[in-house]
Design a protein around this motif. Structure first.
Motif, short mmCIF file in Angstrom:
data_model
loop_
_atom_site.label_atom_id
_atom_site.label_comp_id
_atom_site.label_asym_id
_atom_site.label_seq_id
_atom_site.Cartn_x
_atom_site.Cartn_y
_atom_site.Cartn_z
N MET A 138 0.81 -1.24 0.14
CA MET A 138 -0.04 0.13 -0.08
C MET A 138 0.90 1.36 0.09
N SER A 139 0.50 2.20 -1.00
CA SER A 139 1.53 3.44 -1.08
C SER A 139 1.26 4.23 0.36
N SER A 140 2.19 5.17 0.51
CA SER A 140 2.30 6.11 1.52
C SER A 140 0.97 6.85 1.65
N ILE A 141 0.49 7.39 0.41
CA ILE A 141 -0.51 8.35 0.37
C ILE A 141 -1.83 7.53 0.59
N THR A 142 -1.98 6.32 0.07
CA THR A 142 -3.16 5.44 0.19
C THR A 142 -3.39 5.36 1.60
N SER A 143 -2.17 4.79 2.46
CA SER A 143 -2.42 4.32 3.69
C SER A 143 -2.94 5.76 4.50
N HIS A 144 -2.32 6.79 4.44
CA HIS A 144 -2.66 8.04 4.74
C HIS A 144 -4.20 8.42 4.65
N LEU A 145 -4.59 8.38 3.31
CA LEU A 145 -5.88 8.53 3.15
C LEU A 145 -6.95 7.69 3.62
N LEU A 146 -6.42 6.18 4.04
CA LEU A 146 -7.34 5.42 4.52
C LEU A 146 -7.55 5.64 6.09
N ALA A 147 -6.44 6.26 6.68
CA ALA A 147 -6.44 6.87 8.19
C ALA A 147 -7.44 8.07 8.26
N VAL A 148 -6.98 9.09 7.37
CA VAL A 148 -7.79 10.03 7.33
C VAL A 148 -9.34 9.96 7.22
N THR A 149 -9.79 8.97 6.53
CA THR A 149 -11.21 8.65 6.07
C THR A 149 -11.92 7.72 7.19
N SER A 150 -10.87 7.38 8.12
CA SER A 150 -11.51 6.49 9.41
C SER A 150 -11.56 7.43 10.74
N ALA A 151 -10.82 8.74 10.47
CA ALA A 151 -10.78 9.48 11.75
C ALA A 151 -12.14 9.66 12.38
N ARG A 152 -12.24 9.89 13.57
CA ARG A 152 -13.65 9.99 14.22
C ARG A 152 -13.62 11.31 14.87
N THR A 153 -12.69 11.80 15.13
CA THR A 153 -12.69 13.48 15.61
C THR A 153 -12.01 14.40 15.01
N VAL A 154 -12.31 15.57 15.14
CA VAL A 154 -11.66 16.79 14.71
C VAL A 154 -10.02 16.60 14.85
N GLU A 155 -9.88 16.30 16.18
CA GLU A 155 -8.45 16.45 16.64
C GLU A 155 -7.73 15.33 16.20
N ASP A 156 -8.31 14.09 15.97
CA ASP A 156 -7.43 13.03 15.37
C ASP A 156 -7.27 13.25 13.81
N LEU A 157 -8.23 13.95 13.16
CA LEU A 157 -8.15 14.24 11.76
C LEU A 157 -7.03 15.30 11.60
N TRP A 158 -7.09 16.17 12.40
CA TRP A 158 -6.09 17.35 12.28
C TRP A 158 -4.67 17.01 12.64
N SER A 159 -4.68 16.27 13.53
CA SER A 159 -3.36 15.53 13.74
C SER A 159 -2.57 14.75 12.78
N LEU A 160 -3.53 13.85 12.04
CA LEU A 160 -2.91 13.11 10.85
C LEU A 160 -2.45 14.10 9.66
N HIS A 161 -3.48 15.07 9.70
CA HIS A 161 -3.04 16.04 8.63
C HIS A 161 -2.01 16.75 8.76
N THR A 162 -1.69 17.27 9.69
CA THR A 162 -0.67 18.12 10.24
C THR A 162 0.88 17.45 9.92
N GLU A 163 0.58 16.18 10.54
CA GLU A 163 1.86 15.24 10.42
C GLU A 163 2.18 14.97 8.96
N LYS A 164 1.20 14.62 8.18
CA LYS A 164 1.44 14.29 6.86
C LYS A 164 2.01 15.65 6.07
N MET A 165 1.37 16.76 6.02
CA MET A 165 1.95 17.93 5.52
C MET A 165 3.27 18.19 5.89
N ALA A 166 3.60 18.12 7.23
CA ALA A 166 5.10 18.46 7.62
C ALA A 166 5.88 17.56 6.87
N SER A 167 5.62 15.97 6.53
CA SER A 167 6.32 15.28 5.64
C SER A 167 6.63 15.72 4.35
#
Length: 251
Positions: free
Chosen positions: A1-30
């Motif tokens: 599974m590609s890096s972007i695919t695994s990231h999008l899978l995690a994003v679409t499974s996020a249950r809270t704004v806080e979890d989603l924001w944490s995933l996104h900031t980490e990915k954009m920093a990369s």
């Protein structure tokens, strides 16, 4: 599974704004964008972005930057905000540098650029999301790591720009599905009575269903209207729905 695919899978499974924001900031920093500012409003008019208390703003910029940026109204004069309101898609910050050099920015806009530069906000991209209503708009500023030049950002964008755009679009769409209160916080009981109103129940019906007096139901509805800063219960139901606070399983 590609890096972007695994990231999008995690994003679409996020249950809270806080979890989603944490995933996104980490990915954009990369990708080299270690500071972000996201904004969304449903209340645009021809002369206003709406009440700031109704804006959904997420950022990892320090408070000493954000406090001044918001309190001094820089968001009204920021060149990239102006671009985002009039356009969809991604825009390099080279655009405003070109306008500044050609003398096409106002003194207020140049002042925002100077303020940004003083805080190391110099290079990056802005993504403006496509709206489904003329009264809504969302956008995100992607700020490159301090010391990065715009030319270096362009080289990075040429390699992974499409991935960045996809990741931000999915983040934005997912965010709009999650409960968010911001400055408009409802209690559990206030949400409950609004939900019954949304189901078409009268005050008397709700009193029976919740084993309360009609006067108590009216009190909760009044407090909900006050919390949401609206005049009518119908407006309260609509605004609570906008915040995804209606019929939620868990907040």
């Amino acid at each position: 599974m590609s890096s972007i695919t695994s990231h999008l899978l995690a994003v679409t499974s996020a249950r809270t704004v806080e979890d989603l924001w944490s995933l996104h900031t980490e990915k954009m920093a990369s990708y080299g964008f270690d500071r972000l500012i996201y904004g969304f409003t449903r209340y645009i008019t021809s002369s206003s972005l709406g009440d700031p208390q109704d804006w959904l703003i997420l950022t990892n910029l320090p408070s000493e930057y954000m406090d001044v940026f918001m309190q001094e109204g820089h968001q009204q004069n920021a060149p990239m905000v102006r671009w985002a309101l009039d356009n969809d898609g991604a825009c390099s910050w080279q655009w405003m540098e070109d306008l500044a050099r050609s003398g096409k920015l106002s003194d207020h806009e140049l002042g925002v650029m100077d303020f940004n530069a003083s805080h190391g906000v110099k290079a990056g991209y802005t993504i403006s999301f496509r709206s489904v209503s003329e009264r809504t708009k969302g956008a995100i500023g992607l700020i490159a790591k301090n010391g990065t030049t715009q030319d270096e950002v362009e080289a990075t964008w040429a390699r992974i720009g499409d991935d960045v755009i996809v990741a931000n679009n999915v983040f934005h769409l997912k965010l709009l599905t999650l409960p968010y209160s911001g400055a408009r916080r409802l209690t559990t009981r206030q949400r409950e009575v609004l939900q019954w109103v949304g189901d078409g129940k009268t005050t008397q019906d709700i009193a029976i269903l919740l084993e309360l007096t009609p006067a108590t139901v009216e009190k909760h509805l009044r407090l909900a209207r006050e919390a949401l800063d609206v005049e009518t219960t119908a407006q309260a139901v609509l605004k609570a729905a906008f915040y995804n606070q209606m019929f939620v399983i868990d907040l």
